[in-house]
Write an enzyme that holds these catalytic residues in place. Structure first.
Site, short mmCIF file in Angstrom:
data_model
loop_
_atom_site.label_atom_id
_atom_site.label_comp_id
_atom_site.label_asym_id
_atom_site.label_seq_id
_atom_site.Cartn_x
_atom_site.Cartn_y
_atom_site.Cartn_z
N THR A 89 -19.00 -12.74 -30.70
CA THR A 89 -18.00 -11.74 -31.08
C THR A 89 -16.67 -12.41 -31.40
O THR A 89 -15.99 -12.03 -32.36
CB THR A 89 -17.84 -10.70 -29.96
OG1 THR A 89 -19.07 -10.00 -29.79
CG2 THR A 89 -16.74 -9.71 -30.29
N THR A 113 -27.75 -4.45 -25.06
CA THR A 113 -29.16 -4.24 -24.74
C THR A 113 -29.56 -5.00 -23.48
O THR A 113 -30.28 -4.48 -22.63
CB THR A 113 -30.06 -4.68 -25.93
OG1 THR A 113 -29.68 -3.94 -27.10
CG2 THR A 113 -31.53 -4.42 -25.63
N GLU A 138 0.77 3.94 1.79
CA GLU A 138 1.18 4.41 3.11
C GLU A 138 2.39 3.62 3.62
O GLU A 138 3.30 4.18 4.25
CB GLU A 138 0.02 4.28 4.12
CG GLU A 138 -1.25 5.00 3.71
CD GLU A 138 -2.21 4.10 2.96
OE1 GLU A 138 -3.41 4.13 3.28
OE2 GLU A 138 -1.77 3.34 2.05
N ASP A 141 -15.36 -11.81 -35.12
CA ASP A 141 -14.24 -10.87 -35.29
C ASP A 141 -12.87 -11.49 -35.03
O ASP A 141 -11.86 -10.93 -35.45
CB ASP A 141 -14.42 -9.67 -34.34
CG ASP A 141 -15.65 -8.85 -34.67
OD1 ASP A 141 -16.12 -8.93 -35.82
OD2 ASP A 141 -16.12 -8.12 -33.78
N ARG A 189 -8.61 0.13 -22.65
CA ARG A 189 -8.30 -1.25 -22.28
C ARG A 189 -7.21 -1.29 -21.21
O ARG A 189 -7.28 -2.08 -20.26
CB ARG A 189 -7.81 -2.03 -23.51
CG ARG A 189 -8.88 -2.48 -24.47
CD ARG A 189 -8.27 -3.30 -25.58
NE ARG A 189 -9.27 -3.74 -26.55
CZ ARG A 189 -8.97 -4.41 -27.66
NH1 ARG A 189 -7.71 -4.72 -27.92
NH2 ARG A 189 -9.93 -4.78 -28.50
N TRP A 205 -14.46 -2.01 -39.32
CA TRP A 205 -14.20 -0.79 -38.57
C TRP A 205 -15.19 0.31 -38.92
O TRP A 205 -15.45 0.57 -40.09
CB TRP A 205 -12.78 -0.27 -38.86
CG TRP A 205 -11.68 -1.24 -38.61
CD1 TRP A 205 -10.80 -1.75 -39.51
CD2 TRP A 205 -11.33 -1.85 -37.36
NE1 TRP A 205 -9.93 -2.62 -38.93
CE2 TRP A 205 -10.23 -2.71 -37.60
CE3 TRP A 205 -11.84 -1.76 -36.07
CZ2 TRP A 205 -9.63 -3.45 -36.60
CZ3 TRP A 205 -11.24 -2.51 -35.08
CH2 TRP A 205 -10.16 -3.33 -35.34
N HIS A 257 0.83 -1.20 0.00
CA HIS A 257 0.00 0.00 0.00
C HIS A 257 0.87 1.25 0.00
O HIS A 257 2.03 1.24 0.44
CB HIS A 257 -0.92 -0.01 1.22
CG HIS A 257 -2.01 -1.03 1.14
ND1 HIS A 257 -2.92 -1.23 2.14
CD2 HIS A 257 -2.32 -1.91 0.16
CE1 HIS A 257 -3.76 -2.20 1.78
NE2 HIS A 257 -3.41 -2.63 0.59
#
Length: 361
Positions: free
Chosen positions: A198, A303, A54, A202, A186, A172, A52
Site C-alpha cells: 500500500t 482477507t 478521578e 499509494d 483516524r 479514489w 486519571h
C-alpha cells in the site's frame, strides 16, 4: 436507578466521549462529583491517559469532597497512579457514595476497588449504564481481554464490493465528504496499520487533516516482509512527530538505515506460507502499548485478517458505482453478507453510504 443518578452518569459519559481518542493506551473515563445536588467538580482522563479523571475531580474539589457522591464511567484504578491509586485517593477524600458504570477488566483493578470502597463504608453501586461505556471504550475491554490491539478496518468500496479497478487506475472510489469523515475515524485511533504494498502503490501520508492542513500525526505500523519500503515514502517524513514501526523478516543494511531515521524495525519469522504470523505481530504490538489500530490496506490483508478472526470493527464507505468482475474484491472468496457482523451506525455523505459494523463474537 433514580433519574438524578442517571443524569450525572450520562454527564460523566459525555465528558468521556469528548476526550475519546486522546487518552491512548488508557480508556477515556468521565467523572462527576456532586454534593447536595450541586456539581462540585467534573473532568475526564488527561492526555495520553494521565492524570486519571478521578484524580482531577478530587483535586478540584479539595475538602469539599467530604460526604459527596462520585459518578464515574469505569471502576477507579486500584493500582498506583500519579498520586497513588484512585481507589485510595477516593477513600481518603471521605466521599459517601460512588456510582460506577463498568467494572474494570484489568486484573490489577478488577473488582478490587469496589471491595475496597465497601470495606471503607462507601455505598457503592455498579454496572449502571454499562452498555454506553462498552460502546465508547470497546477497544479497551477487547484489547485487555484478548491481549492484542482492538482492530478496525476502513475501506471504500463500489456497489459491487470492489476496492479498485484491475489496473488500480483510479485512486479514489468514495467522494470528498466521505474522505473528510474518514479523517475523524483516524483521529480516534491510536495507530494506522498498513502494508509495504500500500505504501509503494499509494504513497499515503496517513495524517489527520482538516481543510487540507495536518492537525495530527499518527503512529504508523507497516507489515513489510521483504523490507521494500522506499526511503522517499511520505510516511518516513516528520518521524520525530510519530512512531514508525516496521515488521519484517529481513535483516540487512536497510534495517540499520531505517533505524537511523528513527524507525522501530522488528524482525519476525515467516510461517509455512512465507508470510509473517499476524497473531504474533498483533501480540507484539500490544506489548508496545498500542491498544487501538485502524487498518488501511488492500483486500489481501483484509482477507487474511477476516480468515484469522483478527477484526473487531468495520468502517465501510460504499459508492454508487459498478466496477465489474475484473475489479479488485474487498474480500477474496466472500462478501460482506457472509460475515458475522452487526451494524451499529450509518450515515450518508452525498451519494456515498457509510456503515459502521462490529464483528460478532
Amino acid at each position: 436507578m433514580k433519574k438524578i443518578h442517571k443524569k450525572y452518569l450520562l454527564l460523566a459519559h459525555t465528558l468521556a466521549k469528548k476526550q475519546f481518542g486522546k487518552t491512548f493506551p488508557n480508556p477515556s473515563v468521565g467523572c462527576v462529583l456532586v454534593k447536595n445536588n450541586k456539581i462540585l467538580s467534573m473532568s475526564s482522563t488527561g492526555l495520553n491517559g494521565r492524570p486519571h479523571a478521578e484524580e482531577i475531580v478530587l483535586k478540584k474539589a479539595g475538602k469539599k469532597s467530604i460526604g459527596s457522591t462520585m459518578y464515574v464511567t469505569l471502576e477507579p484504578c486500584y493500582h498506583n497512579s500519579t498520586f497513588g491509586s484512585c481507589a485510595k485517593q477516593i477513600v481518603k477524600s471521605k466521599i459517601k457514595n460512588i456510582y460506577i458504570s463498568k467494572i474494570d477488566p484489568d486484573s490489577r483493578t478488577n473488582r478490587k476497588s469496589i471491595k475496597f470502597f465497601k470495606k471503607n463504608y462507601i455505598k457503592t453501586y455498579v454496572e449502571l449504564l454499562s452498555e454506553k461505556l462498552n460502546q465508547l471504550n470497546n477497544f479497551y475491554f477487547i484489547s485487555t481481554k484478548l491481549r492484542r490491539p482492538y482492530i478496525k478496518v476502513k475501506m471504500a468500496i463500489s456497489k459491487d464490493e470492489k476496492i479498485a479497478w484491475q489496473d488500480f487506475s483510479s485512486k479514489w472510489i468514495s467522494n470528498s465528504k466521505s474522505r473528510n469523515y474518514a479523517h475523524n475515524i483516524r483521529d480516534t485511533s491510536q495507530a494506522i496499520l498498513t502494508t509495504a504494498k500500500t505504501v509503494i502503490k499509494d504513497n499515503p501520508r496517513f495524517t489527520v487533516r482538516q481543510n487540507n492542513k495536518i492537525i495530527r500525526y499518527l503512529n504508523i505500523i507497516v507489515i513489510d516482509c521483504s523490507l521494500k519500503i522506499p526511503f522517499k515514502s511520505k510516511i518516513l517524513k516528520n518521524i520525530s512527530k510519530k512512531r514508525i514501526i516496521i515488521f519484517t523478516s529481513k535483516n540487512n543494511r536497510k534495517t540499520a538505515k531505517l533505524e537511523k531515521l528513527g524507525c522501530e524495525v522488528i524482525k519476525m519469522k515467516k510461517n509455512n506460507k512465507s508470510r509473517m504470523n499476524l497473531k504474533n505481530i498483533f501480540k507484539k504490538i500490544y506489548q508496545l502499548q498500542i491498544r487501538d489500530i485502524l487498518v488501511e490496506a488492500g483486500g489481501v490483508l483484509f482477507t487474511q485478517l477476516i480468515n484469522t478472526s483478527l477484526i473487531d470493527e468495520l468502517h465501510i464507505f460504499k459508492a454508487p458505482i459498478i466496477i465489474g468482475n475484473h475489479g479488485i474484491p474487498l474480500i477474496f472468496g466472500k462478501t460482506i453478507n457472509d460475515l458475522n457482523i452487526k451494524k451499529i451506525s450509518k450515515k450518508r455523505f452525498g451519494n456515498d453510504q457509510y456503515s459502521n459494523y462490529v464483528i460478532k463474537p
